[in-house]
Write a protein that holds these residues in place. Sequence first.
Motif, PDB file in Angstrom:
ATOM      1  N   THR A 131      34.404 -19.042  -8.652  1.00 12.88           N
ATOM      2  CA  THR A 131      34.211 -17.781  -9.240  1.00 12.88           C
ATOM      3  C   THR A 131      35.792 -17.301  -9.547  1.00 12.88           C
ATOM      4  O   THR A 131      36.551 -17.321  -8.804  1.00 12.88           O
ATOM      5  CB  THR A 131      33.708 -16.914  -8.305  1.00 12.88           C
ATOM      6  N   ALA A 132      35.875 -16.624 -10.654  1.00 13.12           N
ATOM      7  CA  ALA A 132      36.982 -15.919 -11.147  1.00 13.12           C
ATOM      8  C   ALA A 132      37.512 -14.820 -10.608  1.00 13.12           C
ATOM      9  O   ALA A 132      36.378 -13.954 -10.246  1.00 13.12           O
ATOM     10  CB  ALA A 132      37.258 -15.811 -12.589  1.00 13.12           C
ATOM     11  N   ARG A 133      38.555 -14.535 -10.042  1.00 13.39           N
ATOM     12  CA  ARG A 133      39.020 -13.177  -9.193  1.00 13.39           C
ATOM     13  C   ARG A 133      39.182 -12.126 -10.408  1.00 13.39           C
ATOM     14  O   ARG A 133      39.718 -12.232 -11.342  1.00 13.39           O
ATOM     15  CB  ARG A 133      40.437 -13.451  -8.665  1.00 13.39           C
ATOM     16  N   TRP A 134      38.771 -11.088 -10.169  1.00 10.98           N
ATOM     17  CA  TRP A 134      38.848  -9.824 -11.064  1.00 10.98           C
ATOM     18  C   TRP A 134      40.327  -9.299 -10.942  1.00 10.98           C
ATOM     19  O   TRP A 134      40.955  -9.378 -10.176  1.00 10.98           O
ATOM     20  CB  TRP A 134      38.103  -8.617 -10.565  1.00 10.98           C
ATOM     21  N   ASN A 152      28.146  -9.778 -13.144  1.00 13.46           N
ATOM     22  CA  ASN A 152      29.000 -10.540 -12.329  1.00 13.46           C
ATOM     23  C   ASN A 152      28.385 -11.112 -10.990  1.00 13.46           C
ATOM     24  O   ASN A 152      28.867 -12.267 -10.533  1.00 13.46           O
ATOM     25  CB  ASN A 152      30.397  -9.812 -11.841  1.00 13.46           C
ATOM     26  N   LEU A 153      27.505 -10.533 -10.474  1.00 11.02           N
ATOM     27  CA  LEU A 153      26.967 -11.044  -9.120  1.00 11.02           C
ATOM     28  C   LEU A 153      25.362 -11.588  -9.469  1.00 11.02           C
ATOM     29  O   LEU A 153      24.650 -11.522  -8.363  1.00 11.02           O
ATOM     30  CB  LEU A 153      26.988 -10.002  -7.973  1.00 11.02           C
ATOM     31  N   GLU A 182      33.880   1.746 -12.534  1.00  6.70           N
ATOM     32  CA  GLU A 182      34.262   2.680 -13.514  1.00  6.70           C
ATOM     33  C   GLU A 182      35.674   2.143 -14.104  1.00  6.70           C
ATOM     34  O   GLU A 182      36.216   2.346 -15.094  1.00  6.70           O
ATOM     35  CB  GLU A 182      34.733   4.019 -12.632  1.00  6.70           C
ATOM     36  N   VAL A 183      36.505   1.330 -13.118  1.00  2.00           N
ATOM     37  CA  VAL A 183      37.935   0.786 -13.874  1.00  2.00           C
ATOM     38  C   VAL A 183      37.500  -0.056 -14.955  1.00  2.00           C
ATOM     39  O   VAL A 183      38.370   0.040 -15.893  1.00  2.00           O
ATOM     40  CB  VAL A 183      38.551  -0.070 -12.818  1.00  2.00           C
ATOM     41  N   TYR A 184      36.355  -0.781 -15.024  1.00  2.00           N
ATOM     42  CA  TYR A 184      36.000  -1.783 -16.052  1.00  2.00           C
ATOM     43  C   TYR A 184      35.058  -0.895 -17.182  1.00  2.00           C
ATOM     44  O   TYR A 184      34.617  -1.581 -18.219  1.00  2.00           O
ATOM     45  CB  TYR A 184      35.313  -2.884 -15.486  1.00  2.00           C
ATOM     46  N   VAL A 232      29.893 -13.525  -3.114  1.00  2.00           N
ATOM     47  CA  VAL A 232      30.349 -13.265  -4.564  1.00  2.00           C
ATOM     48  C   VAL A 232      31.396 -12.482  -4.584  1.00  2.00           C
ATOM     49  O   VAL A 232      32.582 -12.420  -5.112  1.00  2.00           O
ATOM     50  CB  VAL A 232      29.401 -13.436  -5.401  1.00  2.00           C
ATOM     51  N   LEU A 233      31.046 -11.186  -3.964  1.00  2.00           N
ATOM     52  CA  LEU A 233      31.898  -9.992  -4.012  1.00  2.00           C
ATOM     53  C   LEU A 233      33.270 -10.399  -3.532  1.00  2.00           C
ATOM     54  O   LEU A 233      34.456  -9.966  -3.701  1.00  2.00           O
ATOM     55  CB  LEU A 233      31.501  -8.835  -3.309  1.00  2.00           C
TER      56      LEU A 233
END
Length: 421
Positions: free
Chosen positions: A2-5, A39-40, A26-28, A66-67
């Motif tokens: 899984t890619a890191r945000w 994502n999840l 909100e950031v995204y 996953v988080l």
Amino acid sequence: MTARWPLHPPPSEGEALTSWLSRLAEVYGLSVEELIRHNLGSPGRDLLDHRTSALDLNPPSVVLSVLAERTGVPLDQLRHMTIAGQVPWLVDTLDSEPVSGEAFDTYVHQDSVLLTAKERPGRQVPGWRAWLPTDPKRGPLRRACPTCQSTSAAGTFGFTLISQLPLTLSCPHHGCYLEPAFGGLGAFAAWEEQDTRARAAPAAVFVMDARTHQALRTGTVTLPRRSVHAGVWFRLLRTLIDELSGPVSALRTRSHRSVRRIWHTAGHPIRAGMVAPWHPYESLPRARQQMLLEAAAATLDLIETGEVIAHGTLASLLTPEPHRPVPDGTPPDRHYWQEAEDALNTAIALAQHDPAAARQLLATLTALTRSEATFQRIRDDLIALGIPDDHLPPTLAEQRARQIPANACHILSDDPSQDIE
Ligand SMILES: [Zn+2]
């Protein structure tokens, strides 16, 4: 893998999982629903139902795993942002109870605080879970501190997990009441009341809440007598609330008086004004829950200051250890019974070899009896302790005839004035 945000704000102290996810989204430029769907995986409808806040209650472990991979926040920390992460200290279990009514009985009726067990009627509350709404459609509380909300930097304000439960009333940083708010899935939208401002909570409430916050943060609570495990504190609090919400007709006079005083101090009507049939605290309207928490805080304060005497099994935790002064340079308190026992052992040892000491010992032990049978029983006891038969007068009458002092306290005392001539 899984890619890191690339960018993510860290969770703040005590923040609820949905609140943090909302700030992340909100950031995204996404909604929480979009963030999770994209994502999840594809969570069920219940998970994203903002009324039930299932994400804050008990999210599937795959969502948390996953988080953790996406954000680098440890799995343990993520679990602690949910109610499931507080099991078994705050809630015994989120699973269904093996025996109907067992959860309530174990959590609320195993111990007592203000009242004795006899003053509390038994209750059957099937399917009950501590601090959580009995009606799953009711959803969590939405409350926040006005000062925190107005002073937080942009993008950093969120709901705490504890503010969703009827467990505290105040903000641990500012000491003001948590005020009702509207919010979606973890995001603050507006205050319920338009002119909401910070209101200071009573000192007793702030002290009680500080202990609850300490319990959640550290796992222990400092009480006047000693520190206790967080689990003991949550049960003590819930038990006290149950005692304050029961009918007063079952109470003894002294408890009735205490309960009246407590409600008077809290500034609310007895039983938070309830006259209807009993309902568990978790199912009561928010206003009544607040009154009961304020009464619980007043009770703890009155017990600690000695103005109300508590009679429950946990009551001693709430009062300081009795004061035992140790004088400067003088020996500690004498242990009189230990001294008496030591003196008796010395007297027995002497009497085994010294006929005069044996006669004195028997005279002392039989000084208060006029019964020959009692005299003989005590005499036999001394013989069993190794004192020779011929050291002892054979009868009570003969003992008196020999005019041995009846009161021979000098065996146990150094004071010659106690000798009787
Ligand atoms: Zn605050």
